[in-house]
Design an enzyme around this catalytic site. Structure first.
Site, mmCIF file in Angstrom:
data_model
loop_
_atom_site.group_PDB
_atom_site.id
_atom_site.type_symbol
_atom_site.label_atom_id
_atom_site.label_comp_id
_atom_site.label_asym_id
_atom_site.label_seq_id
_atom_site.Cartn_x
_atom_site.Cartn_y
_atom_site.Cartn_z
ATOM 1 N N ASP A 133 54.098 49.810 69.996
ATOM 2 C CA ASP A 133 54.090 48.340 70.396
ATOM 3 C C ASP A 133 54.885 47.340 69.643
ATOM 4 O O ASP A 133 55.125 46.440 70.305
ATOM 5 C CB ASP A 133 52.538 48.032 70.306
ATOM 6 C CG ASP A 133 51.927 47.520 69.063
ATOM 7 O OD1 ASP A 133 52.697 48.151 68.186
ATOM 8 O OD2 ASP A 133 50.626 47.367 68.889
ATOM 9 N N TYR A 158 62.563 48.182 61.271
ATOM 10 C CA TYR A 158 61.737 49.286 61.871
ATOM 11 C C TYR A 158 61.705 49.151 63.162
ATOM 12 O O TYR A 158 62.284 50.100 64.138
ATOM 13 C CB TYR A 158 60.105 49.533 61.166
ATOM 14 C CG TYR A 158 59.523 50.670 61.799
ATOM 15 C CD1 TYR A 158 59.565 51.714 62.262
ATOM 16 C CD2 TYR A 158 58.418 49.639 62.660
ATOM 17 C CE1 TYR A 158 58.814 52.498 62.776
ATOM 18 C CE2 TYR A 158 57.507 50.567 63.554
ATOM 19 C CZ TYR A 158 57.805 51.637 63.508
ATOM 20 O OH TYR A 158 56.925 52.701 64.424
HETATM 21 P P1 NAD Z 1 54.984 59.457 59.733
HETATM 22 O O1 NAD Z 1 55.917 58.785 58.811
HETATM 23 O O2 NAD Z 1 53.497 59.748 59.059
HETATM 24 O O3 NAD Z 1 55.656 60.849 59.905
HETATM 25 C C1 NAD Z 1 56.940 60.848 60.269
HETATM 26 C C2 NAD Z 1 57.194 62.456 60.280
HETATM 27 O O4 NAD Z 1 58.630 62.625 60.809
HETATM 28 C C3 NAD Z 1 57.271 63.091 58.890
HETATM 29 O O5 NAD Z 1 56.569 64.355 58.867
HETATM 30 C C4 NAD Z 1 58.554 63.282 58.367
HETATM 31 O O6 NAD Z 1 58.893 64.055 57.728
HETATM 32 C C5 NAD Z 1 59.326 63.615 59.845
HETATM 33 N N1 NAD Z 1 60.595 62.967 59.939
HETATM 34 C C6 NAD Z 1 61.246 61.899 59.420
HETATM 35 N N2 NAD Z 1 62.557 61.718 59.336
HETATM 36 C C7 NAD Z 1 62.836 63.109 59.881
HETATM 37 C C8 NAD Z 1 64.179 63.493 60.555
HETATM 38 N N3 NAD Z 1 65.307 62.923 60.178
HETATM 39 N N4 NAD Z 1 64.187 64.738 61.157
HETATM 40 C C9 NAD Z 1 62.915 65.483 61.067
HETATM 41 N N5 NAD Z 1 61.553 64.972 60.819
HETATM 42 C C10 NAD Z 1 61.600 63.837 60.356
HETATM 43 O O7 NAD Z 1 54.795 58.775 60.990
HETATM 44 P P2 NAD Z 1 53.579 58.353 62.189
HETATM 45 O O8 NAD Z 1 52.745 57.497 61.616
HETATM 46 O O9 NAD Z 1 52.870 59.977 62.261
HETATM 47 O O10 NAD Z 1 54.317 57.936 63.315
HETATM 48 C C11 NAD Z 1 54.775 59.005 64.180
HETATM 49 C C12 NAD Z 1 55.502 58.356 65.480
HETATM 50 O O11 NAD Z 1 54.595 57.485 65.986
HETATM 51 C C13 NAD Z 1 56.888 57.604 65.000
HETATM 52 O O12 NAD Z 1 57.932 57.691 65.852
HETATM 53 C C14 NAD Z 1 56.209 56.101 64.833
HETATM 54 O O13 NAD Z 1 57.201 55.126 65.426
HETATM 55 C C15 NAD Z 1 55.149 56.135 66.218
HETATM 56 N N6 NAD Z 1 54.170 55.435 65.925
HETATM 57 C C16 NAD Z 1 53.280 55.373 64.915
HETATM 58 C C17 NAD Z 1 52.222 54.332 64.924
HETATM 59 C C18 NAD Z 1 51.189 54.396 63.755
HETATM 60 O O14 NAD Z 1 50.431 53.560 63.700
HETATM 61 N N7 NAD Z 1 51.419 55.317 62.754
HETATM 62 C C19 NAD Z 1 51.772 53.514 66.057
HETATM 63 C C20 NAD Z 1 52.582 53.841 67.257
HETATM 64 C C21 NAD Z 1 53.864 54.511 67.221
HETATM 65 O O1 DAU Z 2 51.504 48.920 65.662
HETATM 66 C C1 DAU Z 2 52.341 50.077 65.751
HETATM 67 C C2 DAU Z 2 52.640 50.304 64.178
HETATM 68 O O2 DAU Z 2 51.703 50.238 63.526
HETATM 69 C C3 DAU Z 2 53.791 51.466 64.079
HETATM 70 O O3 DAU Z 2 54.593 51.465 64.738
HETATM 71 C C4 DAU Z 2 54.043 51.622 62.692
HETATM 72 O O4 DAU Z 2 54.760 52.945 62.462
HETATM 73 C C5 DAU Z 2 52.513 51.659 61.741
HETATM 74 O O5 DAU Z 2 53.108 51.724 60.292
HETATM 75 C C6 DAU Z 2 51.803 50.650 61.936
HETATM 76 O O6 DAU Z 2 52.610 49.320 61.228
HETATM 77 P P1 DAU Z 2 51.998 48.037 60.869
HETATM 78 O O7 DAU Z 2 52.925 47.281 59.936
HETATM 79 O O8 DAU Z 2 51.153 47.351 61.595
HETATM 80 O O9 DAU Z 2 51.127 48.891 59.720
HETATM 81 P P2 DAU Z 2 50.412 48.687 58.122
HETATM 82 O O10 DAU Z 2 49.501 49.694 57.941
HETATM 83 O O11 DAU Z 2 51.706 48.723 57.050
HETATM 84 O O12 DAU Z 2 49.977 47.164 58.126
HETATM 85 C C7 DAU Z 2 48.959 46.942 59.043
HETATM 86 C C8 DAU Z 2 48.550 45.423 58.568
HETATM 87 O O13 DAU Z 2 48.315 45.281 57.435
HETATM 88 C C9 DAU Z 2 50.043 44.484 58.736
HETATM 89 O O14 DAU Z 2 49.605 43.356 59.219
HETATM 90 C C10 DAU Z 2 50.322 44.332 57.359
HETATM 91 C C11 DAU Z 2 48.852 44.542 56.651
HETATM 92 N N1 DAU Z 2 48.945 44.856 55.060
HETATM 93 C C12 DAU Z 2 49.695 46.355 55.024
HETATM 94 C C13 DAU Z 2 49.616 46.846 53.758
HETATM 95 C C14 DAU Z 2 50.433 48.210 53.674
HETATM 96 C C15 DAU Z 2 48.193 44.553 54.124
HETATM 97 O O15 DAU Z 2 47.791 43.334 54.435
HETATM 98 N N2 DAU Z 2 48.449 45.039 52.934
HETATM 99 C C16 DAU Z 2 49.107 46.190 52.895
HETATM 100 O O16 DAU Z 2 48.998 46.630 51.541
#
Ligand code: NAD
Ligand code: DAU
Length: 353
Positions: A133, A158
């Site tokens: 998002d 990012y």
């Molecule tokens: P993560 O960072 O936990 O995992 C990423 C994985 O990708 C790891 O296992 C890493 O080793 C692998 N990777 C990184 N670079 C690579 C490369 N060049 N080739 C092959 N593998 C590679 O990420 P996540 O939180 O599990 O997110 C997964 C996907 O979902 C991402 O595309 C992210 O943008 C998307 N996403 C995440 C969230 C969230 O809240 N975490 C929300 C919405 C979308």
């Molecule tokens: O919205 C989806 C996204 O959510 C994904 O695309 C990203 O991969 C995922 O990392 C996440 O991004 P955020 O930046 O929202 O997540 P994060 O957990 O890093 O932070 C959540 C919120 O908390 C954000 O407003 C920043 C704040 N934060 C984060 C950290 C790490 C803090 O206040 N303190 C912290 O130490």
């Protein structure tokens, strides 16, 4: 079989575990194993003939070609990415390399493979792109939630690289007819989450008695979804999503960051009480994230109405499961707090305090 990229990461790992609990269809798990990839997450799959793991970078076209030729997947679910906003601020280059160039390289490998399939297999094939998002930018308190028509406005390195990858995926559908579907999901939380992100960081630091860093005024809003609900949405879109379409996925759970951190503290107070006082005493407001998006919120009506998907967990039930998981899985937690985690805490938090 299906090919999953990034299946050793947080969401990809949960997806692979979930998939193999529900399906007899094999998974080829393609992951470079960066700091965020962790084979320990997949330990329960050791010896499972339906799980194939290949340590491959999605930038490595020859290696991808070999995998497609050898395993002939019917679909690709693309999770692999650099995923942490704060890391993208400290060093954007790997985000461009993996999220943009890597997705392009993967799309080229997929296009070459898919073009040579028979007519039925070409039609049935799917490339499911896991986006975020964050590509829609930041909402004001009274703005409506992000819908599928919300214009792109990525604000961090990012989200800019994720937006670029979305555009490539869209173009491969429009130009070449590749049957792509894209999901924009809100913030996930749950088991196997690397503790650079807010919820696992808070749990792990609280248990260690360390300060719990909240950026800025703690009033930024995120829309939280339990990770297994994201996995069920991905399965639904993979099986029933229309090629070329995008779907927003979220849990209708808007929370300020301070509410989230307090909720974690309150759960720990019950599940793992401190000798004295509350975990809330550890909360520390620190310098804000540069360019910090104020609010994300997802309008998930399209996937609900068209595909019948709904999340199974509320924020309360999902968060309780998550905190309990971290308490029950000390081995995973200990291992993940190794060098890379410590190094990151030093880089990101020392000057913030
Ligand atoms: P993560 O960072 O936990 O995992 C990423 C994985 O990708 C790891 O296992 C890493 O080793 C692998 N990777 C990184 N670079 C690579 C490369 N060049 N080739 C092959 N593998 C590679 O990420 P996540 O939180 O599990 O997110 C997964 C996907 O979902 C991402 O595309 C992210 O943008 C998307 N996403 C995440 C969230 C969230 O809240 N975490 C929300 C919405 C979308
Ligand atoms: O919205 C989806 C996204 O959510 C994904 O695309 C990203 O991969 C995922 O990392 C996440 O991004 P955020 O930046 O929202 O997540 P994060 O957990 O890093 O932070 C959540 C919120 O908390 C954000 O407003 C920043 C704040 N934060 C984060 C950290 C790490 C803090 O206040 N303190 C912290 O130490």
């Amino acid at each position: 079989m299906i090919l999953v990229t990034g299946g050793a990461g947080f969401i990809g790992g949960n997806f692979v575990l979930d998939w193999l609990q529900r399906s007899e269809e094999a998974v080829l798990n393609v992951d470079k194993l960066t700091y965020a990839g962790n084979l320990r997450t997949l330990k329960s799959l050791e010896g499972n003939p339906l799980h194939w793991f290949a340590r491959v970078d999605i930038n490595d076209r020859p290696a991808l070609d070999v995998l497609f030729a050898r395993h002939a997947p019917r679909a690709v679910v693309h999770f692999a990415a650099e995923s942490h906003v704060d890391r993208s601020i400290h060093g954007p280059a790997p985000f461009v390399q993996t999220n943009v160039v890597g997705t392009f390289t993967l799309l080229e490998a997929v296009r070459a493979y898919w073009s040579c399939l028979g007519a039925d297999a070409r039609t049935a094939f799917r490339f499911l792109h896991v986006s975020t998002d964050e590509v829609f930018g930041s909402l004001s308190p009274d703005d409506p939630q992000f819908c599928e028509m919300t214009p792109y406005a990525p604000n961090s390195p990012y989200s800019a690289t994720k937006a670029a990858s979305d555009h490539l995926v869209r173009a491969y559908h429009h130009t070449y007819g590749l049957p792509t579907v894209t999901i924009h999901c809100s913030n996930n939380y749950g088991p196997y989450h690397f503790p650079e992100k807010l919820i696992p960081l808070t749990i792990i630091r609280a248990l260690a008695g360390e300060p719990l860093p909240v950026y800025g005024d703690g009033q930024n809003v995120r829309d939280w979804l339990y990770v297994r609900d994201h996995c069920s949405a991905i399965r639904k879109v993979l099986s029933h999503g229309a090629p070329g379409q995008t779907y927003n996925v979220g849990g209708w759970n808007e929370k300020t960051n301070i509410e989230v951190v307090q909720a974690v503290c309150d759960l720990l107070d019950v599940l793992n009480p401190k000798a004295s006082g509350s975990y809330r005493d550890l909360i520390a407001f620190v310098a804000d994230r540069p360019g910090h998006d104020r609010r994300y919120a997802i309008d998930a009506r399209k996937i609900e109405d068209e595909l019948g998907w709904k999340p199974a967990e509320t924020f309360d039930s999902g968060l309780k499961k998550t905190v309990q998981w971290y308490l029950n899985n000390q081995d995973w937690v200990n291992e993940v707090q190794s060098g890379e985690y410590r190094k990151w805490v030093e880089v990101n938090y020392t000057q913030r305090a």
